[in-house]
Design a protein around this motif. Structure first.
Motif, PDB file in Angstrom:
ATOM      1  N   ILE A 134       0.853  -1.194   0.000  1.00  0.00           N
ATOM      2  CA  ILE A 134       0.000   0.000   0.000  1.00  0.00           C
ATOM      3  C   ILE A 134       0.883   1.236   0.000  1.00  0.00           C
ATOM      4  O   ILE A 134       1.696   1.421   0.918  1.00  0.00           O
ATOM      5  N   PRO A 135       0.757   2.116  -0.981  1.00  0.00           N
ATOM      6  CA  PRO A 135       1.557   3.344  -0.987  1.00  0.00           C
ATOM      7  C   PRO A 135       1.021   4.345   0.030  1.00  0.00           C
ATOM      8  O   PRO A 135      -0.185   4.397   0.295  1.00  0.00           O
ATOM      9  N   LEU A 136       1.919   5.122   0.601  1.00  0.00           N
ATOM     10  CA  LEU A 136       1.513   6.170   1.535  1.00  0.00           C
ATOM     11  C   LEU A 136       1.158   7.433   0.755  1.00  0.00           C
ATOM     12  O   LEU A 136       2.016   8.045   0.128  1.00  0.00           O
ATOM     13  N   GLU A 137      -0.109   7.819   0.817  1.00  0.00           N
ATOM     14  CA  GLU A 137      -0.567   9.029   0.139  1.00  0.00           C
ATOM     15  C   GLU A 137      -0.571  10.179   1.141  1.00  0.00           C
ATOM     16  O   GLU A 137      -1.538  10.393   1.864  1.00  0.00           O
ATOM     17  N   LEU A 138       0.524  10.924   1.181  1.00  0.00           N
ATOM     18  CA  LEU A 138       0.672  11.980   2.185  1.00  0.00           C
ATOM     19  C   LEU A 138       0.195  13.347   1.705  1.00  0.00           C
ATOM     20  O   LEU A 138       0.222  14.310   2.467  1.00  0.00           O
ATOM     21  N   THR A 139      -0.238  13.439   0.467  1.00  0.00           N
ATOM     22  CA  THR A 139      -0.630  14.741  -0.083  1.00  0.00           C
ATOM     23  C   THR A 139      -2.116  14.806  -0.416  1.00  0.00           C
ATOM     24  O   THR A 139      -2.564  15.784  -0.997  1.00  0.00           O
ATOM     25  N   THR A 140      -2.884  13.790  -0.057  1.00  0.00           N
ATOM     26  CA  THR A 140      -4.300  13.768  -0.400  1.00  0.00           C
ATOM     27  C   THR A 140      -5.145  13.429   0.830  1.00  0.00           C
ATOM     28  O   THR A 140      -4.619  13.049   1.883  1.00  0.00           O
ATOM     29  N   HIS A 141      -6.460  13.584   0.670  1.00  0.00           N
ATOM     30  CA  HIS A 141      -7.440  13.185   1.682  1.00  0.00           C
ATOM     31  C   HIS A 141      -7.193  13.844   3.046  1.00  0.00           C
ATOM     32  O   HIS A 141      -7.413  13.223   4.093  1.00  0.00           O
ATOM     33  N   GLY A 142      -6.745  15.077   3.035  1.00  0.00           N
ATOM     34  CA  GLY A 142      -6.573  15.800   4.285  1.00  0.00           C
ATOM     35  C   GLY A 142      -5.353  15.432   5.083  1.00  0.00           C
ATOM     36  O   GLY A 142      -5.170  15.941   6.199  1.00  0.00           O
ATOM     37  N   THR A 143      -4.501  14.552   4.549  1.00  0.00           N
ATOM     38  CA  THR A 143      -3.307  14.142   5.306  1.00  0.00           C
ATOM     39  C   THR A 143      -2.365  15.314   5.595  1.00  0.00           C
ATOM     40  O   THR A 143      -1.805  15.381   6.705  1.00  0.00           O
TER      41      THR A 143
END
Length: 274
Positions: A134-143
């Protein structure tokens, strides 16, 4: 003789802080605790079918918040516990610039510590995320808001520790006060509510109303309000408590900083230096 400028007082306070081993050890411990607790939480959750590594991003805050509190108290009480306040206030007779400089220095040191601690938390997610592909999406979904909120939360707690330390001036009472308000009281309230609502306890009043009152009180405490800063957008507040949101939580945490800081400033302007 000209009065010392605020930048010079800030530089002097930073030199004092940099010369102590305690704050550096606190910073290192905070970063390690943040990374290890986040790693443990993510690793434990990675076996779940719906595992999302970002759900464990704030897991380390439960104990990592102790470090900034301790850092703030160390700065706030340092002049008085070491006896150097006499020399300091002889050099800076107006006194308030010293407190202002300590606030700036504490915020800066806490900011560096918080950024590193949040970075350690992100690093702690990587092994579990990679194990599931699973990639870490640190720039989306309010992260990004959550990451910034985590930093603001830790910095705010450090300033709260400074304010209480500067007001009480003694390390032991200051440590007891900040840890009791930020950590012990929320846990004690939750445990007391669980006991009161237990099957062997006779009901006293409406259990839902009691739970709502406790949740409201916990939300208005420094750690509860600060935790709202790191709440994902749209997550909502605690059941039964006012939904303050990140901005409201930040304002409550700011009040916990500003009130004792103002009281410390008022005490400092007097002649009492004991």
């Amino acid at each position: 003789m000209t009065a010392p400028t605020l930048p010079r007082v800030v530089a002097a306070e930073w030199t004092k802080l940099a010369g102590l081993r305690g704050p550096a050890l606190v910073a290192v411990a905070t970063v390690l605790v943040s990374g290890l607790l986040t790693f443990a939480a993510a690793n434990a959750s990675s076996v779940d079918p719906g595992f999302d590594p970002l759900d464990s991003l704030t897991a380390g805050l439960s104990l990592a918040q102790v470090g900034p509190l301790v850092l703030g108290v160390l700065v706030g009480t340092g002049e008085f516990s070491s006896g150097t306040f006499r020399a300091t206030f002889t050099a800076v007779p107006r006194r308030l610039p010293v407190l202002a400089a300590q606030t700036v220095v504490t915020a800066a040191a806490a900011l560096v510590t918080a950024v590193l601690a949040v970075g350690a938390a992100v690093a702690g997610l990587l092994p579990a995320a990679r194990s599931r592909g699973i990639p870490l999406e640190l720039t989306t979904h309010g992260t990004p808001q959550v990451l910034a909120g985590m930093v603001a939360f830790l910095v705010g707690l450090a300033l709260f520790g400074l304010a209480v330390g500067a007001l009480l001036r003694r390390p032991t009472p200051a440590f007891v006060a900040v840890l009791a308000v930020a950590l012990v009281l929320p846990i004690a309230l939750m445990l007391a509510t669980d006991v009161a609502a237990g099957p062997t306890t006779a009901p006293a009043g409406d259990p839902a109303a009691l739970q709502s009152a406790v949740n409201t009180l916990v939300t208005l405490l420094p750690s509860g309000a600060g935790a709202l800063l790191a709440t994902p957008p749209g997550a909502g507040g605690v059941e039964g408590a006012p939904d303050l949101g990140p901005w409201g939580g930040g304002l409550v945490l700011a009040a916990w900083v500003l009130v004792p800081l103002a009281a410390a400033a008022a005490r400092l302007r007097g002649r009492d230096l004991t």
